[in-house]
Design a protein around this motif. Structure first.
Motif, PDB file in Angstrom:
ATOM      1  N   LYS A 127      -2.514  10.098  24.740  1.00  0.00           N
ATOM      2  CA  LYS A 127      -2.209   9.490  25.418  1.00  0.00           C
ATOM      3  C   LYS A 127      -2.986   8.602  25.244  1.00  0.00           C
ATOM      4  CE  LYS A 127      -1.030  12.231  28.916  1.00  0.00           C
ATOM      5  NZ  LYS A 127      -1.365  13.238  30.866  1.00  0.00           N
ATOM      6  N   ASP A 128      -2.879   7.037  26.337  1.00  0.00           N
ATOM      7  CA  ASP A 128      -3.894   6.065  26.822  1.00  0.00           C
ATOM      8  C   ASP A 128      -5.164   6.432  27.005  1.00  0.00           C
ATOM      9  OD1 ASP A 128      -5.880   3.975  27.515  1.00  0.00           O
ATOM     10  OD2 ASP A 128      -3.733   2.635  28.482  1.00  0.00           O
ATOM     11  N   PRO A 129      -6.133   6.437  25.966  1.00  0.00           N
ATOM     12  CA  PRO A 129      -7.620   7.102  26.905  1.00  0.00           C
ATOM     13  C   PRO A 129      -8.364   6.734  27.993  1.00  0.00           C
ATOM     14  CG  PRO A 129      -7.739   5.628  24.586  1.00  0.00           C
ATOM     15  CD  PRO A 129      -6.065   5.549  24.493  1.00  0.00           C
ATOM     16  N   ARG A 130      -7.513   5.578  28.216  1.00  0.00           N
ATOM     17  CA  ARG A 130      -7.981   5.289  28.993  1.00  0.00           C
ATOM     18  C   ARG A 130      -7.132   6.131  30.489  1.00  0.00           C
ATOM     19  NH1 ARG A 130      -6.862  -0.957  28.597  1.00  0.00           N
ATOM     20  NH2 ARG A 130      -4.829   0.033  27.322  1.00  0.00           N
ATOM     21  N   GLN A 131      -6.597   7.292  30.102  1.00  0.00           N
ATOM     22  CA  GLN A 131      -5.616   9.005  30.712  1.00  0.00           C
ATOM     23  C   GLN A 131      -7.773   9.866  31.340  1.00  0.00           C
ATOM     24  OE1 GLN A 131      -3.600   8.324  32.868  1.00  0.00           O
ATOM     25  NE2 GLN A 131      -3.183   6.236  32.069  1.00  0.00           N
ATOM     26  N   TYR A 132      -8.667   9.603  30.664  1.00  0.00           N
ATOM     27  CA  TYR A 132      -9.081  10.805  30.188  1.00  0.00           C
ATOM     28  C   TYR A 132     -10.523  10.251  30.905  1.00  0.00           C
ATOM     29  CZ  TYR A 132      -6.215  12.505  27.276  1.00  0.00           C
ATOM     30  OH  TYR A 132      -4.632  13.189  26.669  1.00  0.00           O
ATOM     31  N   ILE A 133     -10.889  11.258  31.307  1.00  0.00           N
ATOM     32  CA  ILE A 133     -12.464  10.894  31.950  1.00  0.00           C
ATOM     33  C   ILE A 133     -13.687  10.926  30.990  1.00  0.00           C
ATOM     34  CG2 ILE A 133     -12.416  11.966  35.096  1.00  0.00           C
ATOM     35  CD1 ILE A 133     -13.807  14.352  33.126  1.00  0.00           C
ATOM     36  N   GLU A 167      -7.362  15.231  32.901  1.00  0.00           N
ATOM     37  CA  GLU A 167      -6.291  14.305  32.637  1.00  0.00           C
ATOM     38  C   GLU A 167      -6.405  13.263  34.391  1.00  0.00           C
ATOM     39  OE1 GLU A 167      -4.194  16.415  29.127  1.00  0.00           O
ATOM     40  OE2 GLU A 167      -2.879  14.739  30.410  1.00  0.00           O
ATOM     41  N   ARG A 168      -5.947  11.927  33.445  1.00  0.00           N
ATOM     42  CA  ARG A 168      -5.771  11.657  35.122  1.00  0.00           C
ATOM     43  C   ARG A 168      -4.608  12.010  36.317  1.00  0.00           C
ATOM     44  NH1 ARG A 168      -4.957   5.356  37.415  1.00  0.00           N
ATOM     45  NH2 ARG A 168      -5.320   6.169  39.825  1.00  0.00           N
ATOM     46  N   THR A 169      -3.804  12.851  34.845  1.00  0.00           N
ATOM     47  CA  THR A 169      -2.099  13.300  36.354  1.00  0.00           C
ATOM     48  C   THR A 169      -2.824  14.254  36.709  1.00  0.00           C
ATOM     49  OG1 THR A 169      -2.249  14.080  33.959  1.00  0.00           O
ATOM     50  CG2 THR A 169      -0.799  12.502  34.604  1.00  0.00           C
ATOM     51  N   GLU A 170      -4.495  14.898  36.452  1.00  0.00           N
ATOM     52  CA  GLU A 170      -4.296  15.878  37.247  1.00  0.00           C
ATOM     53  C   GLU A 170      -5.193  15.234  39.127  1.00  0.00           C
ATOM     54  OE1 GLU A 170      -7.346  18.537  35.485  1.00  0.00           O
ATOM     55  OE2 GLU A 170      -6.316  17.662  33.302  1.00  0.00           O
ATOM     56  N   VAL A 171      -5.185  14.596  39.094  1.00  0.00           N
ATOM     57  CA  VAL A 171      -5.705  13.508  40.301  1.00  0.00           C
ATOM     58  C   VAL A 171      -5.073  12.412  41.106  1.00  0.00           C
ATOM     59  CG1 VAL A 171      -7.702  15.169  40.226  1.00  0.00           C
ATOM     60  CG2 VAL A 171      -8.023  12.673  39.201  1.00  0.00           C
ATOM     61  N   PRO A 172      -3.645  12.297  40.582  1.00  0.00           N
ATOM     62  CA  PRO A 172      -3.032  11.396  40.846  1.00  0.00           C
ATOM     63  C   PRO A 172      -3.225  10.491  42.248  1.00  0.00           C
ATOM     64  CG  PRO A 172      -1.698  13.223  41.531  1.00  0.00           C
ATOM     65  CD  PRO A 172      -2.667  13.924  41.101  1.00  0.00           C
ATOM     66  N   TYR A 198     -18.599  17.852  23.054  1.00  0.00           N
ATOM     67  CA  TYR A 198     -18.040  18.430  24.480  1.00  0.00           C
ATOM     68  C   TYR A 198     -16.884  18.046  24.756  1.00  0.00           C
ATOM     69  CZ  TYR A 198     -22.261  20.080  22.803  1.00  0.00           C
ATOM     70  OH  TYR A 198     -23.769  20.325  22.361  1.00  0.00           O
ATOM     71  N   CYS A 199     -16.816  16.298  24.751  1.00  0.00           N
ATOM     72  CA  CYS A 199     -16.474  15.008  25.391  1.00  0.00           C
ATOM     73  C   CYS A 199     -14.571  15.999  25.517  1.00  0.00           C
ATOM     74  CB  CYS A 199     -16.371  13.870  24.750  1.00  0.00           C
ATOM     75  SG  CYS A 199     -15.212  12.842  25.597  1.00  0.00           S
ATOM     76  N   LYS A 200     -13.918  15.213  26.622  1.00  0.00           N
ATOM     77  CA  LYS A 200     -12.397  15.982  26.481  1.00  0.00           C
ATOM     78  C   LYS A 200     -11.457  14.533  26.116  1.00  0.00           C
ATOM     79  CE  LYS A 200     -13.456  17.923  30.987  1.00  0.00           C
ATOM     80  NZ  LYS A 200     -15.024  18.226  30.627  1.00  0.00           N
ATOM     81  N   LEU A 201     -12.336  13.852  25.724  1.00  0.00           N
ATOM     82  CA  LEU A 201     -11.638  12.642  24.966  1.00  0.00           C
ATOM     83  C   LEU A 201     -11.055  13.705  23.534  1.00  0.00           C
ATOM     84  CD1 LEU A 201      -9.419  10.112  24.632  1.00  0.00           C
ATOM     85  CD2 LEU A 201     -11.949   8.641  24.497  1.00  0.00           C
ATOM     86  N   VAL A 202     -12.478  13.614  23.195  1.00  0.00           N
ATOM     87  CA  VAL A 202     -12.624  13.987  21.482  1.00  0.00           C
ATOM     88  C   VAL A 202     -11.434  15.326  21.478  1.00  0.00           C
ATOM     89  CG1 VAL A 202     -14.174  14.149  20.308  1.00  0.00           C
ATOM     90  CG2 VAL A 202     -14.491  12.780  21.228  1.00  0.00           C
ATOM     91  N   LYS A 203     -12.148  16.278  22.844  1.00  0.00           N
ATOM     92  CA  LYS A 203     -11.246  17.345  22.411  1.00  0.00           C
ATOM     93  C   LYS A 203      -9.409  17.071  22.521  1.00  0.00           C
ATOM     94  CE  LYS A 203     -14.297  21.206  23.921  1.00  0.00           C
ATOM     95  NZ  LYS A 203     -14.732  20.659  22.692  1.00  0.00           N
ATOM     96  N   ALA A 204      -9.221  16.202  23.288  1.00  0.00           N
ATOM     97  CA  ALA A 204      -7.410  15.716  23.492  1.00  0.00           C
ATOM     98  C   ALA A 204      -6.884  14.873  22.169  1.00  0.00           C
ATOM     99  CB  ALA A 204      -7.667  15.031  24.405  1.00  0.00           C
ATOM    100  N   LYS A 205      -8.308  14.238  21.068  1.00  0.00           N
ATOM    101  CA  LYS A 205      -7.754  13.849  20.122  1.00  0.00           C
ATOM    102  C   LYS A 205      -7.782  15.153  19.130  1.00  0.00           C
ATOM    103  CE  LYS A 205      -9.675   9.262  21.009  1.00  0.00           C
ATOM    104  NZ  LYS A 205     -10.608   8.434  20.235  1.00  0.00           N
TER     105      LYS A 205
END
Ligand code: SF4
Length: 660
Positions: A127-133, A167-172, A198-205
């Motif tokens: 996803k677009d990284p802006r979709q992650y905290i 992810e943003r979809t969890e808090v629409p 530990y970062c969620k964005l890095v884990k998503a990648k």
């Protein structure tokens, strides 16, 4: 390439893979899917065979398939089989996060296909990284918690403690401005971040990089990877996407804007102001470092002042063209020098180990400054002749994009001996793909085009009112308003009116002010887009008027029974289109026939596609702007639903609508 146990059909590696793939595609469409109650279509099967064949031949292929064809299944079969055959995932690049979710989400196409075929498909979203905290930004917001926070901010901070994916979809329901305070953005120094592990964005990648079958990326992520791939590898970094064996663009007609934005640099005034204020507030900073901020502050002010005075106003586009004049170039050079001076002082700071600014932060700022300087340098070189530049109407930021996008596509994608498929309902006008292929800089490509399963002869009638006073705009408008009133009365509302500019929406409203309809008229400039579309869908008799509904809205059923094309959607002075016009001119061609007419034709085709969304829909398309015997007539004709009857008599429209 050898045998791969996981290929979803019997294949021992010695056989002819393309032939075996075609056999399997046929078996799935003629036996497996129908046996499970899935309704297959000949157009879909044809498209699936075309894609299978062209992917195996590593071609660039345009797969145009009208709405309702089932083109996603058509490309997914080949994508999964090819990924397993090559041992490398296939990238499916979608136009938006919502489309990614639709494909991969519960009961999406991938879910269904996996169930029908009784197989596991390993598909992961990039996803677009802006979709992650971003954990760093969340911490910053938490540190301000002693101040009173909004409810939405409190909600998101509590959620950040428990979310696994972030992810943003969890808090629409969180509004954009709040989300942007906690989400990743380009300014975050990920490379130097201590939370990286530990970062969620890095884990998503890390998660999507391990995909075995499909990576469902968005267009932006795909091009971000494409343009930075070689450099990242050379710097010993991982590219954003892993090695892939093919790419399939969903909504392939939309890629150029993403390609341009990812290839370009954005200069945001507030970013530069932030750097200035950051340095000014460093306790114990050296005088030499502090003095750089004065020059930078002045240069930033001056540059943006001249830039805004050089903007060419245009209400039709969000990207405003800029007149490149001497004043602007001098201001850009001055800003460049101010940044260079600051950069030098920051390097000295690092070498002196004063530790007034942490090294990681210094490096992060250095990267941002580097980016702005590269953009300014590109602008000043050859007086901007090799760039496409614009000012965003949305946030006032300045964009500098290399002009030779098609050359970049050729080098980085089309010459890589990879299969590339463009899939969409709108890639050609009247089966002619030359505009898109020219835009992409392609000389060698293949294409297939099928209509959707709808019977346009039966479902659509096209009405072109006669005897308009074509040369007099005022007379045309007065007469068009009268015709519009008759049409809306005839259809009892239930109409979508498409204009080519926001101001024309206001003109129509003023033209209709003395008419009182027994149905509601929804105006684009009087409400939020999503809300208006929902209301239009739910209040069946309502009418929606706007310039921004040519694509991306789906209103099946009676609520949309008449589509009124108030104006033909000729393109604006959007700098990306201007660049294509310039290229056509330089090649000795006519920019009108090479760019404006085909661009209008593609947008009109998108607009016409709003009317019939299911096999039960029926309705009329009305083209209010005269086009007969005009040089662009063939582009209008090519955009109309194939087989639809064209009439100039209102009674025939009436009878068609009655049948609805
Ligand atoms: S690695 Fe990047 S996104 Fe992750 S916490 Fe650090 S700055 Fe934020």
């Amino acid at each position: 390439m050898g045998a791969n146990k996981k290929v979803p059909f019997k294949f021992d590696g010695k056989k002819d893979f393309p032939a075996e793939l075609a056999k399997w595609v046929g078996q799935v469409f003629y036996e497996v899917l129908p046996e499970q109650g899935y309704e297959v279509r000949e157009e879909q099967i044809y498209t699936a065979f075309q894609i299978a064949d062209k992917v195996c031949k590593k071609k660039v292929h345009f797969a145009e398939a009208g709405l309702g064809t089932g083109k996603t299944f058509a490309y997914l079969l080949t994508a999964v089989a090819y990924a397993r055959f090559t041992g490398k995932a296939v990238v499916i690049a979608c136009a938006s996060t919502a489309l990614q979710e639709q494909l991969v989400g519960p009961n999406g196409d991938l879910d269904k296909l996996a169930r029908y075929l009784d197989m596991d498909i390993d598909a992961r979203m990039a996803k677009d990284p802006r979709q992650y905290i971003c954990d760093v930004r969340v911490s910053r917001c938490k540190s301000l918690r002693f101040e009173k926070q909004s409810e939405a901010m409190e909600e998101i901070l509590s959620w950040s403690d428990v979310t696994k994916r972030g992810e943003r979809t969890e808090v629409p329901n969180i509004p954009d401005p709040i989300w942007q305070q906690v989400a990743w953005d380009e300014g975050m120094p990920c490379e130097m971040c201590t939370s990286r592990g530990y970062c969620k964005l890095v884990k998503a990648k890390e998660h999507y990089r391990a995909a075995r079958d499909l990576i469902i990326s968005d267009h932006g992520v795909f091009f971000d990877d494409l343009w930075t791939r070689d450099e990242r590898i050379a710097d010993g970094k991982l590219p954003l996407l892993p090695a892939y064996s093919a790419v399939i663009f969903d909504e392939g007609h939309k890629i150029m804007l993403s390609a341009a934005m990812q290839a370009g640099r954005q200069i945001i005034k507030e970013d530069l102001e932030y750097i200035v204020s950051f340095i000014e507030n460093i306790q114990g900073a050296r005088t030499a470092l502090l003095s750089t901020t004065v020059a930078l502050d002045l240069a930033t002010e001056r540059f943006f002042e001249i830039l805004l005075n050089s903007v060419i106003p245009d209400e039709l586009t969000e990207r405003l063209a800029v007149d490149i004049n001497d004043g602007l170039l001098i201001a850009a050079e001055t800003l460049f020098r101010a940044l260079e001076y600051l950069q030098g002082e920051m390097q000295t700071e690092q070498e002196l180990h004063t530790q007034t600014i942490p090294d990681t932060l210094l490096e992060a700022y250095d990267l941002r400054i580097e980016g702005v300087m590269a953009a300014l340098q590109r602008l000043c070189k050859n007086k901007g002749i090799d760039t496409i530049i614009w000012v965003s109407k949305i946030d006032g930021s300045f964009w500098v994009v290399p002009r030779d996008l098609s050359g970049m596509l050729k080098t980085n994608l089309f010459q890589k001996n990879l299969p590339v498929v463009f899939s969409s309902a709108t890639l050609s006008t009247g089966g002619d793909f030359s505009y898109l292929s020219r835009t992409l800089g392609l000389t060698d490509w293949s294409s297939s085009s099928v209509e959707g399963p709808f019977d346009f002869r039966e479902q659509v009638i096209v009405y072109t009112p006669e005897s308009f006073p074509v040369s007099d705009q005022e007379k045309w408008f007065a007469q068009a308003i009268k015709i519009l009133v008759s049409l809306l009365e005839l259809s009892r509302g239930r109409a979508l009116v498409l204009t080519n500019s926001p101001s024309e929406v206001g003109n129509i409203r003023r033209g209709l002010k003395d008419y009182h309809f027994p149905f509601e008229v929804l105006w684009e400039d009087r409400g939020e887009r999503g809300h208006l579309v929902q209301k239009f869908r739910e209040v069946v008799s309502s009418v929606l008027v706007g310039s921004g509904f040519w694509e991306g809205i789906d209103v099946p059923g009676e609520a949309l029974s008449m589509l009124i094309i108030w104006q033909l959607p000729f393109p604006s002075r959007d700098p990306l289109i201007e660049a294509r016009r310039r290229e056509a001119k330089e090649a000795g061609a006519d920019p009108l026939t090479e760019v404006d007419y085909p661009e209008m034709g593609l947008k009109l085709k998108q607009g016409c596609g709003r009317l019939i969304r299911t096999k039960d829909d029926r309705g009329a398309i009305v083209i209010m702007e005269p086009f007969r015997d005009k040089p662009w007539e063939q582009f209008v004709q090519g955009a109309l639903p194939a087989g639809a009857e064209v009439v100039s008599n209102l009674t025939e429209v009436e009878s068609k609508l009655r049948k609805k």
